[in-house]
Design a protein around this motif. Structure first.
Motif, PDB file in Angstrom:
ATOM      1  N   GLY A  31      -5.393   9.368   4.563  1.00 20.44           N
ATOM      2  CA  GLY A  31      -6.813   9.435   4.231  1.00 20.44           C
ATOM      3  C   GLY A  31      -7.065   9.343   2.735  1.00 20.44           C
ATOM      4  O   GLY A  31      -8.027   8.700   2.293  1.00 20.44           O
ATOM      5  N   GLU A  32      -6.208   9.970   1.945  1.00 24.03           N
ATOM      6  CA  GLU A  32      -6.357   9.905   0.490  1.00 24.03           C
ATOM      7  C   GLU A  32      -6.118   8.492  -0.021  1.00 24.03           C
ATOM      8  O   GLU A  32      -6.798   8.037  -0.950  1.00 24.03           O
ATOM      9  N   LEU A  33      -5.166   7.786   0.577  1.00 26.83           N
ATOM     10  CA  LEU A  33      -4.934   6.393   0.181  1.00 26.83           C
ATOM     11  C   LEU A  33      -6.143   5.521   0.505  1.00 26.83           C
ATOM     12  O   LEU A  33      -6.562   4.702  -0.314  1.00 26.83           O
ATOM     13  N   ARG A  34      -6.696   5.715   1.685  1.00 26.67           N
ATOM     14  CA  ARG A  34      -7.874   4.925   2.071  1.00 26.67           C
ATOM     15  C   ARG A  34      -9.057   5.222   1.150  1.00 26.67           C
ATOM     16  O   ARG A  34      -9.781   4.320   0.738  1.00 26.67           O
ATOM     17  N   GLU A  35      -9.241   6.496   0.816  1.00 29.01           N
ATOM     18  CA  GLU A  35     -10.319   6.877  -0.093  1.00 29.01           C
ATOM     19  C   GLU A  35     -10.094   6.273  -1.473  1.00 29.01           C
ATOM     20  O   GLU A  35     -11.040   5.818  -2.127  1.00 29.01           O
ATOM     21  N   GLY A  36      -8.851   6.248  -1.921  1.00 27.79           N
ATOM     22  CA  GLY A  36      -8.541   5.647  -3.221  1.00 27.79           C
ATOM     23  C   GLY A  36      -8.913   4.180  -3.267  1.00 27.79           C
ATOM     24  O   GLY A  36      -9.476   3.697  -4.262  1.00 27.79           O
ATOM     25  N   ALA A  37      -8.607   3.454  -2.203  1.00 21.61           N
ATOM     26  CA  ALA A  37      -8.969   2.026  -2.150  1.00 21.61           C
ATOM     27  C   ALA A  37     -10.483   1.859  -2.204  1.00 21.61           C
ATOM     28  O   ALA A  37     -10.998   0.962  -2.888  1.00 21.61           O
ATOM     29  N   LEU A  38     -11.198   2.741  -1.532  1.00 18.43           N
ATOM     30  CA  LEU A  38     -12.660   2.678  -1.552  1.00 18.43           C
ATOM     31  C   LEU A  38     -13.191   2.956  -2.961  1.00 18.43           C
ATOM     32  O   LEU A  38     -14.076   2.256  -3.455  1.00 18.43           O
TER      33      LEU A  38
END
Length: 70
Positions: A31-38
């Motif tokens: 989830g943190e990786l996905r948020e970082g991409a966003l």
């Protein structure tokens, strides 16, 4: 770009390597990786952030498969 992607040396290769390392070392969650991409979309543009997002999908899937093994 035919054949571009994390395994083919495309623009998503570096994020894939970094993402898998961060997941395996417990530094970031999926989830943190996905948020970082966003969050990157604002700084690097939506197209580049989409490349990053594509680059982290395989490592996230690989990591989740590894964690699901008994």
């Amino acid at each position: 770009m035919a054949g571009a992607g994390p395994r083919a040396g495309g623009p998503a290769e570096r994020p894939a390597v970094q993402a898998l390392g961060a997941l395996r070392n417990g530094e970031l969650s999926p989830g943190e990786l996905r948020e970082g991409a966003l969050q990157l979309a604002f700084c690097i543009g939506c197209g580049n952030a989409a490349d990053v997002d594509r680059g982290i999908q395989d490592p996230i899937a690989d990591h989740e498969k590894e964690r699901a093994r008994p």
